[in-house]
Motif scaffolding. Structure first.
Motif, PDB file in Angstrom:
ATOM      1  N   ALA A  21       0.458  -1.496   0.310  1.00 35.22           N
ATOM      2  CA  ALA A  21       0.072  -0.229  -0.135  1.00 35.22           C
ATOM      3  C   ALA A  21       1.195   1.430   0.171  1.00 35.22           C
ATOM      4  N   GLU A  22       1.703   0.999   0.761  1.00 31.69           N
ATOM      5  CA  GLU A  22       2.816   1.855   1.492  1.00 31.69           C
ATOM      6  C   GLU A  22       3.298   2.785  -0.308  1.00 31.69           C
ATOM      7  N   GLU A  23       3.731   1.800  -0.986  1.00 33.46           N
ATOM      8  CA  GLU A  23       4.718   1.524  -2.374  1.00 33.46           C
ATOM      9  C   GLU A  23       3.567   2.405  -3.639  1.00 33.46           C
ATOM     10  N   ILE A  24       2.491   1.488  -2.878  1.00 34.44           N
ATOM     11  CA  ILE A  24       1.045   2.223  -4.358  1.00 34.44           C
ATOM     12  C   ILE A  24       1.122   3.339  -4.157  1.00 34.44           C
ATOM     13  N   ILE A  25       0.841   3.795  -2.820  1.00 36.07           N
ATOM     14  CA  ILE A  25       0.763   5.536  -2.493  1.00 36.07           C
ATOM     15  C   ILE A  25       1.825   6.239  -2.986  1.00 36.07           C
ATOM     16  N   LYS A  26       3.056   5.811  -2.625  1.00 34.73           N
ATOM     17  CA  LYS A  26       4.314   6.368  -3.106  1.00 34.73           C
ATOM     18  C   LYS A  26       4.225   7.049  -4.634  1.00 34.73           C
ATOM     19  N   THR A  27       4.075   5.541  -5.350  1.00 41.38           N
ATOM     20  CA  THR A  27       4.029   5.822  -6.803  1.00 41.38           C
ATOM     21  C   THR A  27       2.902   6.444  -7.261  1.00 41.38           C
ATOM     22  N   ILE A  28       1.658   6.856  -6.868  1.00 36.99           N
ATOM     23  CA  ILE A  28       0.702   7.351  -7.503  1.00 36.99           C
ATOM     24  C   ILE A  28       0.996   8.894  -6.803  1.00 36.99           C
ATOM     25  N   LYS A  29       1.510   9.581  -5.782  1.00 39.38           N
ATOM     26  CA  LYS A  29       2.083  10.663  -5.647  1.00 39.38           C
ATOM     27  C   LYS A  29       2.990  11.161  -6.737  1.00 39.38           C
ATOM     28  N   GLU A  30       4.253  10.123  -7.108  1.00 38.55           N
ATOM     29  CA  GLU A  30       4.760  10.534  -7.892  1.00 38.55           C
ATOM     30  C   GLU A  30       4.454  11.214  -8.916  1.00 38.55           C
ATOM     31  N   TYR A  31       3.453  10.182  -9.676  1.00 40.61           N
ATOM     32  CA  TYR A  31       2.772  10.191 -10.846  1.00 40.61           C
ATOM     33  C   TYR A  31       1.793  11.576 -11.158  1.00 40.61           C
ATOM     34  N   LYS A  32       1.248  11.831  -9.953  1.00 43.82           N
ATOM     35  CA  LYS A  32       0.763  12.671  -9.804  1.00 43.82           C
ATOM     36  C   LYS A  32       1.404  14.068  -9.730  1.00 43.82           C
ATOM     37  N   ALA A  33       2.927  14.091  -9.144  1.00 39.68           N
ATOM     38  CA  ALA A  33       3.611  15.634  -9.438  1.00 39.68           C
ATOM     39  C   ALA A  33       3.732  15.626 -10.476  1.00 39.68           C
ATOM     40  N   ARG A  34       4.252  14.460 -11.071  1.00 42.66           N
ATOM     41  CA  ARG A  34       4.888  14.786 -12.528  1.00 42.66           C
ATOM     42  C   ARG A  34       3.636  14.755 -13.624  1.00 42.66           C
ATOM     43  N   LYS A  35       2.248  15.074 -13.306  1.00 37.88           N
ATOM     44  CA  LYS A  35       1.530  14.968 -14.275  1.00 37.88           C
ATOM     45  C   LYS A  35       1.393  14.076 -15.449  1.00 37.88           C
ATOM     46  N   ALA A  36       2.073  12.853 -14.960  1.00 41.11           N
ATOM     47  CA  ALA A  36       1.681  11.756 -15.551  1.00 41.11           C
ATOM     48  C   ALA A  36       0.647  11.857 -16.485  1.00 41.11           C
ATOM     49  N   GLN A  37       0.849  10.891 -17.774  1.00 43.43           N
ATOM     50  CA  GLN A  37      -0.753  11.022 -18.427  1.00 43.43           C
ATOM     51  C   GLN A  37      -0.959   9.558 -18.595  1.00 43.43           C
ATOM     52  N   ASN A  38      -0.079   8.963 -18.176  1.00 42.89           N
ATOM     53  CA  ASN A  38      -1.060   6.961 -18.405  1.00 42.89           C
ATOM     54  C   ASN A  38      -0.650   6.331 -16.659  1.00 42.89           C
ATOM     55  N   TYR A  39      -1.540   6.173 -16.239  1.00 41.79           N
ATOM     56  CA  TYR A  39      -1.878   4.645 -14.843  1.00 41.79           C
ATOM     57  C   TYR A  39      -1.873   3.928 -14.955  1.00 41.79           C
ATOM     58  N   THR A  40      -1.420   3.131 -16.028  1.00 42.71           N
ATOM     59  CA  THR A  40      -1.780   2.202 -15.966  1.00 42.71           C
ATOM     60  C   THR A  40      -0.982   0.994 -14.881  1.00 42.71           C
ATOM     61  N   LEU A  41      -0.027   1.228 -15.311  1.00 41.59           N
ATOM     62  CA  LEU A  41       1.176   0.383 -14.234  1.00 41.59           C
ATOM     63  C   LEU A  41       0.689   0.520 -12.707  1.00 41.59           C
ATOM     64  N   ILE A  42       0.138   1.755 -12.162  1.00 42.47           N
ATOM     65  CA  ILE A  42      -0.550   1.595 -11.098  1.00 42.47           C
ATOM     66  C   ILE A  42      -1.904   1.216 -11.197  1.00 42.47           C
ATOM     67  N   ASP A  43      -2.752   0.820 -12.175  1.00 38.52           N
ATOM     68  CA  ASP A  43      -4.296   0.044 -12.134  1.00 38.52           C
ATOM     69  C   ASP A  43      -3.589  -1.708 -12.397  1.00 38.52           C
ATOM     70  N   ASP A  44      -2.531  -1.686 -12.323  1.00 36.60           N
ATOM     71  CA  ASP A  44      -2.145  -3.161 -12.675  1.00 36.60           C
ATOM     72  C   ASP A  44      -1.255  -3.273 -11.173  1.00 36.60           C
ATOM     73  N   LEU A  45      -0.521  -3.110 -10.411  1.00 36.82           N
ATOM     74  CA  LEU A  45      -0.188  -3.056  -9.150  1.00 36.82           C
ATOM     75  C   LEU A  45      -1.737  -2.880  -7.801  1.00 36.82           C
ATOM     76  N   ILE A  46      -2.989  -2.280  -8.456  1.00 35.79           N
ATOM     77  CA  ILE A  46      -3.873  -2.403  -7.371  1.00 35.79           C
ATOM     78  C   ILE A  46      -4.456  -3.490  -7.668  1.00 35.79           C
ATOM     79  N   ASN A  47      -4.869  -3.615  -8.860  1.00 42.15           N
ATOM     80  CA  ASN A  47      -5.564  -5.575  -9.536  1.00 42.15           C
ATOM     81  C   ASN A  47      -5.093  -6.751  -9.315  1.00 42.15           C
ATOM     82  N   GLU A  48      -3.626  -6.414  -9.032  1.00 42.55           N
ATOM     83  CA  GLU A  48      -3.100  -7.707  -8.512  1.00 42.55           C
ATOM     84  C   GLU A  48      -3.643  -8.095  -6.098  1.00 42.55           C
TER      85      GLU A  48
END
Length: 557
Positions: free
Chosen positions: A301-328
C-alpha cells in the motif's frame, strides 16, 4: 448331554490325588483295560479337572478307551464341543500346571495375604475350593474372596492359554458381576507373547498383575502403560511398574474390570492435550502469517501510494502501471490500501475530489480520471461537504480545463448523481444538446451505459420526442421534417425509431401531416432496400425505454 467327551484328555484320581492323562494310560491296550478294571473295582475315583464332576472310563467299537462324564451331568465346557485339538492340549497343560508346586505356592500366598487385608471377608476366602455356580454353569477360580461389596476371583496362569479359554472365564465372571484378576508370573513386559496380549486386550485399561512377593502384605506388581507427549509434540507410550495394594485398585462397574491406571482415559487426555497444543501452534502460526500478510499489505500500500504521489506530481498521462499494481491486490490488501488512502474520511472539510478538480489543469486531469476509473479505490463521488460546490459545478467552474468531458464521463460512470441544483446550473451553462445528454445520463439505471449516452444523444432525442409528443433537441418546425431527418440520418437504427413512433402514437400523426408524401416515400424506399441495422444501441434503449420492452414482452406472452 450324551455325547462322547473325546476332548477330555486328563482326569483327577481322588484315590491317589494324581492327574491321569488319557494318551498315557490308554496307549497300550493291555494296560488300558487293566486301568478300566481298577476303575470298576473302585480302585480309581475319577473326576473332571474342570468341573470336578465324576467321570467314567468308556470304550468304543474300536476298543479305544476314553474319559467320559457320567449320564445326567451338569454343564461343563469340555462337553460343549468348543475346544479344538490344540485347545485340548492347552487345556491339559493348564491343569497340569495347576498341580505344579509354583501354582500351589502362588494361590496359597494370595489366600493367606488376603486374610490380612482390611475390607476382605476372611470367611469368604476360597483357595481352589469354591465353585461359582450360575445358571447350570460353574467355575472354580484359583482364589475367591469378598472385598467390601465386591466379589473378586483370581486366576493364576503359568502356561499358555487359548483365547477361547480366556474369553470363557472372562465372560462367565463378567456376566455374574464378579471381578476377575489374572495373575501372571514370569513374563517380559517388552516381549509379550500371545497369552499376555490376549489378556491385555480384554480390557481398555491394559494393566498386567503379578503377585508382589517382596513383602508381608497383599500387593500386586502392576505393569501399566501410559501415553505422553514428547518435546517435539509426538505421542509415545511407555510401560511403568508399581506395587499396589488392593485399596489402590479401581473397579469398573460396567465391564467388571480391575485396574490401577486408566490407559484409555490417559490416552484421550494426551490426545486432547496434543490437539490443544496443535491448535495453539496453528493459531500462533496463523497469527504469524497474518502479521506477515499485514506487513506485506502495508508495504504494498505504501509503495502504491508513493507511486501515485510521484505520478500526480509529475502530471503523468498514463496510470496503467498503478492500475496493474492495484488489480494484483487481494481483498485484505485492498482494505489496507483504502485505509491508508483514507479518501472517505468524514472529518475532512472537503471531498478530496473537489480539491483535485478545482486545482487541476488540463495536463493534470489524467490523475482525476485514474481515481474515478479505478473502482477498487474507495471514494464517494456523491459526498458533499458544507459550503462546497457540487463536483459538476466545481468542474465547470475550472477554467483551466477547456474540455470537461474527459472528467465528466468517468464521474457519471462512477455513479455521480445529478441533483436539482446541478440541473439548474447545467441548464444555464451548457448547450441544449449537452444539457439533454446529462438528463439522459441521470435517467440511466445502469451507469455502465454512460459512455453510450454520449454517443447516442441525437438518436435518443428522436425517441424522446416521440415519447413527449414534442420535438426535443432539434430545431425543426414540423413533424414531417423531423421524421424525414430521422430516417435519412439514422437509417441504420430505424427499427428502434419506427417502434418508438408507433408505440407512442406519433406514427399516425406523421402520416396525417405528410401532405407532400415525402416521408411515406422515404419509408417505402427504405423497405425496398433495407440497410444493415445496428444493435449497439440496444442496451441503452432497453434501459431508458423499458416501458416499450415490457409491453412487447407482455404481448408475446
Amino acid at each position: 448331554m450324551g455325547r462322547l467327551d473325546r476332548s477330555i484328555k486328563i482326569a483327577f484320581d481322588k484315590v491317589t490325588a494324581e492327574l491321569l492323562q488319557a494318551d498315557d494310560i490308554f496307549d497300550e491296550k493291555k494296560d488300558a483295560f487293566e486301568i478300566r478294571r481298577k476303575y470298576h473295582r473302585n480302585e480309581l475315583l475319577l473326576s473332571c479337572c474342570e468341573c470336578e464332576q465324576d467321570l467314567s472310563i468308556s470304550g468304543s467299537k474300536y476298543d479305544r478307551l476314553h474319559f467320559k462324564h457320567k449320564p445326567g451331568h451338569d454343564v461343563c465346557i469340555l462337553t460343549e464341543g468348543q475346544l479344538s485339538p490344540k485347545d485340548q492340549d492347552i487345556f491339559t497343560e493348564i491343569h497340569k500346571s495347576k498341580e505344579s508346586r509354583r501354582h500351589k505356592e502362588l494361590k496359597n500366598k494370595i489366600g493367606k495375604l488376603l486374610a490380612n487385608v482390611e475390607g476382605v471377608d476372611t470367611a469368604s476366602i476360597g483357595i481352589d475350593s469354591k465353585f461359582i455356580i450360575r445358571n447350570d454353569e460353574k467355575r472354580k477360580p484359583d482364589v475367591y474372596c469378598r472385598y467390601l461389596d465386591k466379589e473378586l476371583v483370581f486366576e493364576i496362569q503359568l502356561s499358555a492359554l487359548s483365547l477361547g479359554y480366556i474369553l470363557s472365564r472372562n465372560e462367565f465372571y463378567k456376566k455374574n458381576g464378579m471381578y476377575l484378576i489374572w495373575i501372571l508370573d514370569n513374563f517380559d513386559i517388552h516381549n509379550q507373547g500371545t497369552l499376555e496380549r490376549d489378556i491385555k486386550y480384554l480390557s481398555k485399561y491394559e494393566n498386567f498383575f503379578k503377585l508382589d512377593e517382596t513383602g508381608n502384605v497383599f500387593s500386586l506388581d502392576c505393569d501399566y502403560k501410559i501415553s505422553y507427549l514428547t518435546a517435539d509434540y509426538k505421542v509415545h507410550n511407555k510401560w511403568l511398574n508399581k506395587s499396589v495394594q488392593l485399596n489402590q485398585l479401581k473397579f469398573d462397574e460396567e465391564s467388571f474390570q480391575v485396574y490401577f491406571f486408566d490407559f484409555e482415559t490417559n490416552k484421550q487426555t494426551v490426545a486432547l492435550e496434543l490437539a490443544e497444543m496443535v491448535s495453539k501452534l496453528e493459531a500462533e502460526e496463523e497469527k504469524k502469517i497474518a502479521e506477515e500478510r499485514t506487513a506485506l499489505a502495508n508495504s504494498k500500500a505504501e509503495e502504491i501510494i508513493k507511486t501515485i504521489k510521484e505520478y500526480k506530481a509529475r502530471k503523468a498521462q498514463n496510470y496503467t502501471l498503478i492500475d496493474d499494481l492495484i488489480n494484483e491486490l487481494d481483498d485484505s490488501e485492498l482494505i489496507v490500501l483504502n485505509n491508508k488512502l483514507n479518501l472517505n474520511n468524514k472529518e475532512l472539510k472537503k471531498n478530496p475530489l473537489n480539491t483535485w478538480i478545482k486545482e487541476s489543469s488540463w495536463d493534470g486531469s489524467p490523475f482525476i480520471v485514474f481515481i474515478l476509473n479505478c473502482r477498487k479505490i474507495d471514494i464517494d463521488v456523491n459526498e458533499r461537504k458544507l459550503n462546497t460546490l457540487t463536483l459538476l459545478q466545481e468542474l465547470y467552474e475550472n477554467k483551466q480545463l477547456p474540455s470537461k468531458y474527459f472528467i465528466v464521463k468517468p464521474l457519471l460512470h462512477r455513479g455521480y448523481y445529478i441533483n436539482q441544483e446541478d440541473e439548474a446550473y447545467l441548464k444555464k451553462t451548457l448547450s441544449d444538446w449537452e444539457f439533454l445528454t446529462f438528463l439522459f445520463c441521470k435517467r440511466l439505471s445502469d451507469k455502465d451505459l454512460v459512455y453510450d449516452i454520449f454517443n447516442f444523444t441525437k438518436l435518443i432525442c428522436i425517441i424522446e420526442s416521440a415519447k413527449q409528443k414534442q420535438i426535443i433537441g432539434y430545431k425543426f418546425s414540423n413533424w414531417s421534417a423531423f421524421a424525414n431527418n430521422a430516417i435519412y440520418h439514422h437509417k441504420e437504427y430505424w427499427e428502434y425509431i419506427e417502434l418508438a413512433f408507433k408505440y407512442y402514437g406519433l406514427w399516425d400523426t406523421l402520416i396525417a401531416s405528410d401532405k407532400k408524401n415525402t416521408f411515406q416515400s422515404k419509408v417505402q424506399d427504405f423497405y425496398k432496400n433495407i440497410p444493415q441495422q445496428k444493435f449497439d444501441f440496444d442496451e441503452v434503449f432497453r434501459d431508458l425505454y423499458s416501458d416499450i420492452i415490457d409491453d412487447i414482452s407482455l404481448a408475446k406472452d
